[in-house]
Each structure stands twice: as structure tokens, then as C-alpha cells.
Design an enzyme around this catalytic site. Structure first.
Site, PDB file in Angstrom:
ATOM      1  N   SER A  36     -11.248  -0.731  -0.871  1.00  0.00           N
ATOM      2  CA  SER A  36      -9.978  -0.807  -0.130  1.00  0.00           C
ATOM      3  C   SER A  36     -10.205  -1.085   1.345  1.00  0.00           C
ATOM      4  O   SER A  36      -9.376  -1.712   2.012  1.00  0.00           O
ATOM      5  CB  SER A  36      -9.206   0.509  -0.261  1.00  0.00           C
ATOM      6  OG  SER A  36      -8.622   0.649  -1.520  1.00  0.00           O
ATOM      7  N   ASP A  88      -2.647   2.612  17.660  1.00  0.00           N
ATOM      8  CA  ASP A  88      -3.306   1.322  17.441  1.00  0.00           C
ATOM      9  C   ASP A  88      -2.424   0.302  16.735  1.00  0.00           C
ATOM     10  O   ASP A  88      -2.831  -0.853  16.582  1.00  0.00           O
ATOM     11  CB  ASP A  88      -4.594   1.511  16.635  1.00  0.00           C
ATOM     12  CG  ASP A  88      -5.826   1.504  17.512  1.00  0.00           C
ATOM     13  OD1 ASP A  88      -5.822   0.749  18.497  1.00  0.00           O
ATOM     14  OD2 ASP A  88      -6.783   2.232  17.219  1.00  0.00           O
ATOM     15  N   ASN A  92     -13.508   0.768  -7.252  1.00  0.00           N
ATOM     16  CA  ASN A  92     -14.519   1.731  -6.796  1.00  0.00           C
ATOM     17  C   ASN A  92     -15.215   2.466  -7.937  1.00  0.00           C
ATOM     18  O   ASN A  92     -15.669   3.589  -7.760  1.00  0.00           O
ATOM     19  CB  ASN A  92     -13.858   2.772  -5.876  1.00  0.00           C
ATOM     20  CG  ASN A  92     -13.274   2.152  -4.627  1.00  0.00           C
ATOM     21  OD1 ASN A  92     -13.775   1.153  -4.119  1.00  0.00           O
ATOM     22  ND2 ASN A  92     -12.197   2.735  -4.133  1.00  0.00           N
ATOM     23  N   ASP A 104       0.843  -1.190   0.000  1.00  0.00           N
ATOM     24  CA  ASP A 104       0.000   0.000   0.000  1.00  0.00           C
ATOM     25  C   ASP A 104       0.883   1.247   0.000  1.00  0.00           C
ATOM     26  O   ASP A 104       2.013   1.223  -0.481  1.00  0.00           O
ATOM     27  CB  ASP A 104      -0.925  -0.039   1.223  1.00  0.00           C
ATOM     28  CG  ASP A 104      -2.297   0.541   0.945  1.00  0.00           C
ATOM     29  OD1 ASP A 104      -2.375   1.778   0.734  1.00  0.00           O
ATOM     30  OD2 ASP A 104      -3.276  -0.213   0.928  1.00  0.00           O
ATOM     31  N   GLY A 153      -7.694  -7.169  -8.926  1.00  0.00           N
ATOM     32  CA  GLY A 153      -8.873  -7.801  -8.335  1.00  0.00           C
ATOM     33  C   GLY A 153      -9.650  -8.658  -9.314  1.00  0.00           C
ATOM     34  O   GLY A 153     -10.299  -9.624  -8.921  1.00  0.00           O
TER      35      GLY A 153
END
Length: 501
Positions: A420, A214, A339, A205, A349
Site C-alpha cells: 500500500s 502536509d 502483503n 481508500d 492488483g
């Protein structure tokens, strides 16, 4: 026939790219690629007859050995390829191209890397070459060893689709992101003691903010890859995020609850992050190099929340050989479908071998932006004519991708929309299935499986456990249905792939 197909591919690249120098990926033929594609063509026909997802579940563990024996020793051995064997097969496919006399006459192709060779992509059995138009036009005759040639495309950074008004069903979940509840991840933590222990998920990415509250201590490895496939930075201390997109994806896979809300599907999983996209995107070469790095360094799953709009069916496509090789090494590749809405898909994909993910909202409705279509391969040298046309649908399944709360750059959190955001829910679910619970007895069958057998069992457990949404069976928007990792873990126990809790 192969030369004719190469000529058609080259002519298309030249027609669509008027610049004097073109960067291309020349695909060789690694061992096992043709067999995998031929098998895919037969499987696609069987999948079209599937009306309930449960038909996709793997056989019980006790029956798997007998089935493997019935298939024959050759196929069984093909399912147990090591990472080293996969890399050797890719390197062998590269060798004829690297030694071709054509390269001595092509100044640009010869100087594609510092050693006077094309830039190798061993996982894919391919090479990247910069070529002038005249040399590219000669390639089909000069490199008959090549299986295909593809443009080394520019891949944009996925748009940051910020959620504006939050419905009450999203806002009222103050202790966890809604996707963790919807997919059953929260229940898996308690019911199966599955939190991603012992699992490594690779995220290719825009990078990661490893010091985000986090994600602290969860990034096991980091590498930055430049536009020519070179590792320019390595080590968690060098980790950074060019956009915040990668940090959001990482949070959905393995984030904690530093904000007061749990955000990660598998909070005990470790992350391997390859920065393959900058502020202005990246290239197919960078992504393929990132996949190679991930597989070579022990990733259990590869997450690709990225891609470029494509109307081409994905067999044989830019990513096919690399995804097939990753599968052979036991590493599934999970990718966003894109998208751009109905009747569109993004590459990688839309590749047949990728686990493609669409996006749904908190009500279980498919997002308007989420892609999906039927892919039709009418002609291919890689497929037996008897199995053509090859028809298959994408995505494979859907997951929460609207108003997803996760970590973002500069130590903050944000609700974002996109396929995503859906994709890391599926990668995190795979981490839950592969978890090594502390109290479990040794010998959990899913972790013991190797190569294609492991990949297929993992994917079959997820697809066979979905909640059927939309049309009966697989459709263009939901795939086979919505992600349900609680059901997948239950089926894994019942079929003998996980120990009983």
C-alpha cells in the site's frame, strides 16, 4: 459456452457462500472489452520474451502517428475514446440486464436499488444484485446477456504494518523520505521542473484527513461511498479518515514538508479522494463505484492501495471491465499487489490491465511480505482459443514500501510498511510525468495524447525506465524492476513526450 461458464461461476459462489442471500456483480459486455482482452493475450506472449526493460519504452512521438495510421482507422479511433463515450458503452452493456424479464420474478434482484433495478456500475458495464440462492441458480439461463458473474466480496482495510527499528540509511534522511531520493523524484523537481502541476490523482481508500499540515489545500474533491454504492457525503469539508491509511497514501503522493521532511512524490499535484473503506473494510461494489466517480470527474491517475487475497488469474475478473474502461478514457489504474508474500497476489492488483506494484526496502531488496506470482488463464470466453493459455506475471514493477515516512491521522507522521505504501510512489511518479511545468512551452505530447494511447505511453515510460532488479526481465517479486522516475522523465524528453527543460 458462455452459459456453461456462467453456471460454473454461479456454482462456485453458491458452494463457497452458504448464506440465504448473496450479493453478486453481474458483468455485461461493454463495447471494446473483448478486443482489449484479445489484444492483451497477444501482448502477454510478446512481454514474456522481454529481457530488458528498455524494450518496453513507447515509440518516439514523431513515429507514433505513422504507427497509428498503419494499425488502421478503427483501432486509432478506439484509442481516442472520451469519458462520455466510455460511460455510454458501459450503460449500453447494462441495458439488456436491466430490462430482462428475469428481474420481474426476482424480488430481491428487482429491489437492489430504490428504483426497482439492479444497482448499476456503468464504468464496468456491470450491475450489483442481491439474490436468494434459488434465483442465483437460475441466473445463467435467465440472463444469457451476462458475460460473467462475481461475488461482491468484502475487502478488508489493509493492515497497518508499523516499522519498528529504523536502519541508519532511513533515519539519517532528515529532510525527505527515503523513497523520494531512491526513485529520483527529488531530482525530477530540479532537473525537469516537474512537481505534479496540473495533475489530479484519485485515491480510493479509507478517506483522508484533509486538514493534516502536509495535505492542507491539496484535496480538490472528496466523496464518501456507502456499501450500496451511494454517495453519502461529498465535499472537502466532509473529508475524514476511518483509519489513517488513506492519509498516509495521500501524503506519499502529494504531501509537503510540514514535519521538516518532504514526503510527497508530486507535492503540487491535487488529490481526489473517495472513501470506499470503513473501519471494517468495504466491498468490490464500493471500489468500482469509486473508480467510476474518479474517471467521471477528471482524474488523471487512480491509486488503489487495497485489495483482497485472490488465487484467480485476472482476465476476466471483477475489475477487468472497469480498468479497461478507465484505460480507454486515458486513466491508468495503479494497484498494490498485496502483503501475503511470495506466490500470492491480491485483486485488483493481479488483473492483467492494472499496473501492479510490489514493495522494496532502502537497500533495494524485495520485502518478504510483498506478493507476486505467475497467473495462468487456461479457459475464457473472452479470449480467442488460439491465444490460450494466457500466461502473465505480476507485479509490473516495485517501489519503496518498507519504513515509508508519511502523514497519518490526527496531524501526525509515521513509518509504515506495505505494498500500500509502494503503490502511491508509482502514482506520484505518473503525476511527475504528466506535470505541466510553468515555464514549458505549450504542446507537451504526453498530456495531449488521449484515451488508451495516453495510458499506454505513460505506463510504457515508467516500465521501460526501471532499474532491473532480481532476475533478468520480469520476475515475481520485483516485476520488471525498481521505479526510477528520473530516468522515466529523461526518456520522456528524449522521445518527445515532454518538452526539454
Amino acid at each position: 459456452m458462455k452459459t456453461r461458464q456462467l453456471r460454473q461461476q454461479v456454482e462456485r459462489i453458491l458452494d463457497e457462500n452458504p448464506q440465504p442471500t448473496v450479493s453478486v456483480i453481474v458483468q455485461g459486455e461493454p463495447a471494446g472489452l473483448q478486443q482489449a482482452i484479445a489484444r492483451a493475450a497477444r501482448e502477454a506472449l510478446q512481454r514474456r520474451a522481454t529481457t530488458q526493460a528498455a524494450d518496453l519504452l513507447p515509440p518516439p512521438v514523431r513515429e507514433r502517428a505513422a504507427l497509428a495510421s498503419a494499425r488502421g482507422a478503427g483501432q486509432a479511433a478506439a484509442g481516442r475514446l472520451s469519458v462520455a463515450a466510455v460511460r455510454r458503452a458501459g450503460a449500453a452493456a447494462l441495458q439488456p440486464m436491466q430490462q430482462a424479464a428475469f428481474l420481474n420474478n426476482s424480488r430481491l434482484a428487482r429491489r437492489s436499488d430504490a428504483h426497482g433495478r439492479p444497482r448499476p456500475l456503468p464504468l464496468a458495464g456491470a450491475a450489483v444484485m442481491e439474490m436468494d440462492r434459488d434465483d442465483l441458480a437460475q441466473l445463467p439461463q435467465a440472463l444469457p446477456e451476462a458475460l460473467a458473474v462475481f461475488l461482491n466480496r468484502r475487502i478488508p482495510v489493509p493492515p497497518r504494518l508499523r516499522a519498528r527499528e529504523l536502519p541508519a540509511e532511513v533515519g539519517r534522511r532528515l529532510t525527505h523520505a527515503w523513497g523520494l531520493e531512491s526513485t529520483g523524484a527529488l531530482a525530477c523537481w530540479g532537473a525537469f521542473d516537474a512537481r505534479g502541476q496540473g495533475v489530479r490523482v484519485a485515491v480510493l481508500d479509507t478517506g483522508v484527513e484533509a486538514r493534516h499540515p502536509d495535505l492542507q489545500g491539496k484535496v480538490a474533491r472528496f466523496v464518501e461511498i456507502d456499501a450500496k454504492g451511494r454517495l453519502v457525503k461529498e465535499g472537502v469539508d466532509h473529508a475524514w479518515d476511518a483509519d489513517g491509511h488513506g492519509t498516509h497514501v495521500c501524503g506519499t503522493i502529494a504531501g509537503g514538508n510540514a514535519s521538516g521532511r518532504w514526503i510527497g512524490m508530486a507535492p503540487d499535484a491535487r488529490l481526489m479522494v473517495a472513501k470506499v473503506l470503513g473501519r471494517h473494510g468495504g466491498t468490490d461494489e464500493q471500489i468500482l463505484k469509486g473508480m467510476e466517480w474518479a474517471v467521471a470527474n477528471g482524474a488523471d491517475v487512480v491509486n488503489l492501495s487495497l485489495g483482497g487475497l485472490s488465487f484467480e488469474a485476472g482476465v476476466l475478473d471483477t475489475y477487468t471491465a472497469a480498468i479497461v474502461s478507465a484505460r480507454a478514457a486515458g486513466v491508468p489504474v495503479v494497484a498494490a499487489i498485496g502483503n501475503d508474500g511470495a506466490q500470492t497476489t491480491g485483486s485488483p492488483g493481479n488483473d492483467y490491465f492494472a499496473v501492479a506494484v510490489g514493495a522494496t526496502d532502502v537497500h533495494g531488496r524485495v520485502a518478504a511480505f510483498s506478493g507476486g506470482r505467475t497467473q495462468v488463464v487456461e479457459g475464457s470466453d473472452a479470449i480467442d482459443p488460439a491465444d490460450l493459455p494466457l500466461v502473465y506475471a505480476k507485479p509490473d514493477l516495485s517501489a519503496p514500501g518498507v519504513q515509508v515516512y508519511s502523514s497519518i491521522g490526527k496531524g501526525k507522521w509515521e513509518h509504515l510498511n506495505g505494498t500500500s505504501m509502494a503503490t502511491p510512489h508509482v502514482s506520484g511518479a505518473m503525476a511527475l510525468l504528466l506535470s505541466r511545468p510553468p515555464a514549458a512551452r505549450q504542446g507537451a505530447a504526453l498530456r495531449e495524447l488521449k484515451g488508451v494511447e495516453r495510458t499506454e505511453a505513460l505506463v510504457q515510460l515508467l516500465l521501460g525506465s526501471v532499474r532491473d532488479l532480481g532476475e533478468n526481465g520480469q520476475d515475481h517479486r520485483y516485476g520488471f524492476g525498481g521505479l526510477d522516475v528520473l530516468a522515466a522523465c529523461g526518456n520522456a524528453v528524449g522521445l518527445g513526450y515532454r518538452p526539454r527543460p
